[in-house]
Motif scaffolding. Structure first.
Motif, PDB file in Angstrom:
ATOM      1  N   VAL A 186       0.860  -1.183   0.000  1.00 24.75           N
ATOM      2  CA  VAL A 186       0.000   0.000   0.000  1.00 24.75           C
ATOM      3  C   VAL A 186       0.895   1.232   0.000  1.00 24.75           C
ATOM      4  N   ARG A 187       0.784   2.038  -1.039  1.00 27.71           N
ATOM      5  CA  ARG A 187       1.579   3.268  -1.120  1.00 27.71           C
ATOM      6  C   ARG A 187       1.069   4.270  -0.088  1.00 27.71           C
ATOM      7  N   ILE A 188       1.973   4.755   0.755  1.00 27.85           N
ATOM      8  CA  ILE A 188       1.595   5.668   1.841  1.00 27.85           C
ATOM      9  C   ILE A 188       2.407   6.958   1.811  1.00 27.85           C
ATOM     10  N   THR A 189       3.118   7.221   0.738  1.00 29.15           N
ATOM     11  CA  THR A 189       3.964   8.421   0.656  1.00 29.15           C
ATOM     12  C   THR A 189       3.168   9.680   0.986  1.00 29.15           C
ATOM     13  N   GLU A 190       1.978   9.805   0.408  1.00 30.21           N
ATOM     14  CA  GLU A 190       1.164  10.992   0.618  1.00 30.21           C
ATOM     15  C   GLU A 190       0.707  11.107   2.074  1.00 30.21           C
ATOM     16  N   ASP A 191       0.433   9.969   2.707  1.00 29.99           N
ATOM     17  CA  ASP A 191       0.029   9.973   4.118  1.00 29.99           C
ATOM     18  C   ASP A 191       1.178  10.435   5.014  1.00 29.99           C
ATOM     19  N   VAL A 192       2.381   9.997   4.688  1.00 31.19           N
ATOM     20  CA  VAL A 192       3.547  10.422   5.465  1.00 31.19           C
ATOM     21  C   VAL A 192       3.778  11.921   5.273  1.00 31.19           C
ATOM     22  N   GLN A 193       3.649  12.402   4.039  1.00 36.25           N
ATOM     23  CA  GLN A 193       3.802  13.832   3.787  1.00 36.25           C
ATOM     24  C   GLN A 193       2.733  14.627   4.525  1.00 36.25           C
ATOM     25  N   SER A 194       1.516  14.102   4.591  1.00 34.64           N
ATOM     26  CA  SER A 194       0.454  14.792   5.338  1.00 34.64           C
ATOM     27  C   SER A 194       0.814  14.918   6.813  1.00 34.64           C
ATOM     28  N   ALA A 195       1.419  13.872   7.371  1.00 32.22           N
ATOM     29  CA  ALA A 195       1.842  13.936   8.772  1.00 32.22           C
ATOM     30  C   ALA A 195       2.925  14.989   8.962  1.00 32.22           C
ATOM     31  N   VAL A 196       3.824  15.104   8.000  1.00 25.32           N
ATOM     32  CA  VAL A 196       4.864  16.145   8.047  1.00 25.32           C
ATOM     33  C   VAL A 196       4.210  17.525   7.980  1.00 25.32           C
ATOM     34  N   ASP A 197       3.233  17.684   7.087  1.00 26.95           N
ATOM     35  CA  ASP A 197       2.518  18.961   6.975  1.00 26.95           C
ATOM     36  C   ASP A 197       1.829  19.316   8.288  1.00 26.95           C
ATOM     37  N   GLU A 198       1.177  18.326   8.905  1.00 29.30           N
ATOM     38  CA  GLU A 198       0.490  18.555  10.175  1.00 29.30           C
ATOM     39  C   GLU A 198       1.474  18.934  11.285  1.00 29.30           C
ATOM     40  N   ALA A 199       2.683  18.381  11.222  1.00 31.43           N
ATOM     41  CA  ALA A 199       3.699  18.680  12.233  1.00 31.43           C
ATOM     42  C   ALA A 199       4.217  20.106  12.098  1.00 31.43           C
ATOM     43  N   GLY A 200       4.177  20.633  10.889  1.00 33.50           N
ATOM     44  CA  GLY A 200       4.627  21.998  10.660  1.00 33.50           C
ATOM     45  C   GLY A 200       6.131  22.172  10.770  1.00 33.50           C
ATOM     46  N   ILE A 201       6.894  21.136  10.411  1.00 34.92           N
ATOM     47  CA  ILE A 201       8.352  21.263  10.477  1.00 34.92           C
ATOM     48  C   ILE A 201       8.928  21.544   9.092  1.00 34.92           C
ATOM     49  N   ALA A 202      10.092  22.162   9.077  1.00 31.07           N
ATOM     50  CA  ALA A 202      10.817  22.401   7.827  1.00 31.07           C
ATOM     51  C   ALA A 202      11.971  21.419   7.678  1.00 31.07           C
ATOM     52  N   GLU A 203      12.629  21.103   8.787  1.00 30.93           N
ATOM     53  CA  GLU A 203      13.792  20.214   8.771  1.00 30.93           C
ATOM     54  C   GLU A 203      13.616  19.157   9.853  1.00 30.93           C
ATOM     55  N   GLY A 204      13.897  17.908   9.511  1.00 34.14           N
ATOM     56  CA  GLY A 204      13.787  16.850  10.502  1.00 34.14           C
ATOM     57  C   GLY A 204      13.686  15.492   9.855  1.00 34.14           C
ATOM     58  N   MET A 205      12.845  14.652  10.458  1.00 26.38           N
ATOM     59  CA  MET A 205      12.693  13.299   9.940  1.00 26.38           C
ATOM     60  C   MET A 205      11.323  12.748  10.302  1.00 26.38           C
ATOM     61  N   ALA A 206      10.926  11.748   9.533  1.00 27.03           N
ATOM     62  CA  ALA A 206       9.680  11.039   9.798  1.00 27.03           C
ATOM     63  C   ALA A 206      10.008   9.557   9.953  1.00 27.03           C
ATOM     64  N   LEU A 207       9.675   9.011  11.102  1.00 25.99           N
ATOM     65  CA  LEU A 207       9.791   7.580  11.351  1.00 25.99           C
ATOM     66  C   LEU A 207       8.456   6.954  11.004  1.00 25.99           C
ATOM     67  N   VAL A 208       8.469   5.928  10.168  1.00 19.67           N
ATOM     68  CA  VAL A 208       7.254   5.235   9.759  1.00 19.67           C
ATOM     69  C   VAL A 208       7.410   3.784  10.177  1.00 19.67           C
ATOM     70  N   SER A 209       6.517   3.300  11.050  1.00 16.65           N
ATOM     71  CA  SER A 209       6.705   1.984  11.649  1.00 16.65           C
ATOM     72  C   SER A 209       5.411   1.181  11.677  1.00 16.65           C
ATOM     73  N   ALA A 210       5.472  -0.027  11.113  1.00 18.56           N
ATOM     74  CA  ALA A 210       4.343  -0.955  11.214  1.00 18.56           C
ATOM     75  C   ALA A 210       4.288  -1.466  12.647  1.00 18.56           C
ATOM     76  N   MET A 211       3.100  -1.491  13.212  1.00 19.84           N
ATOM     77  CA  MET A 211       2.934  -1.897  14.608  1.00 19.84           C
ATOM     78  C   MET A 211       2.434  -3.341  14.693  1.00 19.84           C
ATOM     79  N   HIS A 212       2.909  -4.157  13.784  1.00 24.93           N
ATOM     80  CA  HIS A 212       2.531  -5.572  13.787  1.00 24.93           C
ATOM     81  C   HIS A 212       3.698  -6.384  13.257  1.00 24.93           C
ATOM     82  N   ILE A 213       3.818  -7.622  13.723  1.00 18.96           N
ATOM     83  CA  ILE A 213       4.986  -8.442  13.417  1.00 18.96           C
ATOM     84  C   ILE A 213       4.884  -9.210  12.101  1.00 18.96           C
ATOM     85  N   THR A 214       3.797  -9.032  11.366  1.00 18.05           N
ATOM     86  CA  THR A 214       3.689  -9.661  10.053  1.00 18.05           C
ATOM     87  C   THR A 214       3.488  -8.613   8.956  1.00 18.05           C
ATOM     88  N   ALA A 215       3.939  -7.407   9.216  1.00 16.59           N
ATOM     89  CA  ALA A 215       3.878  -6.321   8.238  1.00 16.59           C
ATOM     90  C   ALA A 215       5.194  -5.563   8.294  1.00 16.59           C
TER      91      ALA A 215
END
Length: 153
Positions: A19-48
């Motif tokens: 499942v492509r989630i690039t746009e969802d990650v960018q939305s989270a960055v937009d909501e955070a309101g940061i210019a410089e930093g990082m986004a950690l993206v983590s599946a919360m299940h052991i079979t994903a």
């Protein structure tokens, strides 16, 4: 430093799905309101898992075929003698002794890994020209969560 957390829930129709989630990650960055930093993206299940790769169906099919050769799904006939030979003795995963049928999905999680860190520059995900972020499901059909944690200034 600012931080922002966003959760997503996936309930894929297929057992295995990218499942492509690039746009969802960018939305989270937009909501955070940061210019410089990082986004950690983590599946919360052991079979994903989560990975960064090209959004090209052939790569996804090749990746699943390769993963199936290394961690063959025992819920279907092995693709060839090599896949059959890689199944644990006596031909099924020890994990299945407890009634599960997803031992291969646990091993695929180890190979793909459960998280990625994406740099953020000028408020945008700093990805290469073909890179996209994907949630990788290896044992779908039930709800699973993923967390996006954005840190920066």
């Amino acid at each position: 430093m600012k931080s922002h957390t966003a959760y997503m829930t996936f309930n894929t129709e297929r057992r295995r799905e990218f499942v492509r989630i690039t746009e969802d990650v960018q939305s989270a960055v937009d909501e955070a309101g940061i210019a410089e930093g990082m986004a950690l993206v983590s599946a919360m299940h052991i079979t994903a898992g989560v990975w960064i790769n090209d959004d090209e169906p052939g790569i996804q099919e090749d990746a699943l075929e390769w993963l199936d050769k290394i961690a063959p799904p025992s819920w279907k006939e092995p693709a060839n003698d090599t896949a059959r030979a890689l199944l644990p003795n006596p031909g099924d995963y020890r994990h299945h002794r407890g009634g599960e049928d997803n031992g291969d999905a646990h091993l695929k999680n180890l190979l793909v890994h459960h998280q990625v860190i994406v740099p953020v520059t000028d408020g945008r995900l700093d990805l290469g020209p073909w890179q996209q972020v994907f949630y990788c499901e290896f044992d779908g059909g039930r709800p699973k969560r993923m967390v996006i944690k954005v840190l920066g200034e």
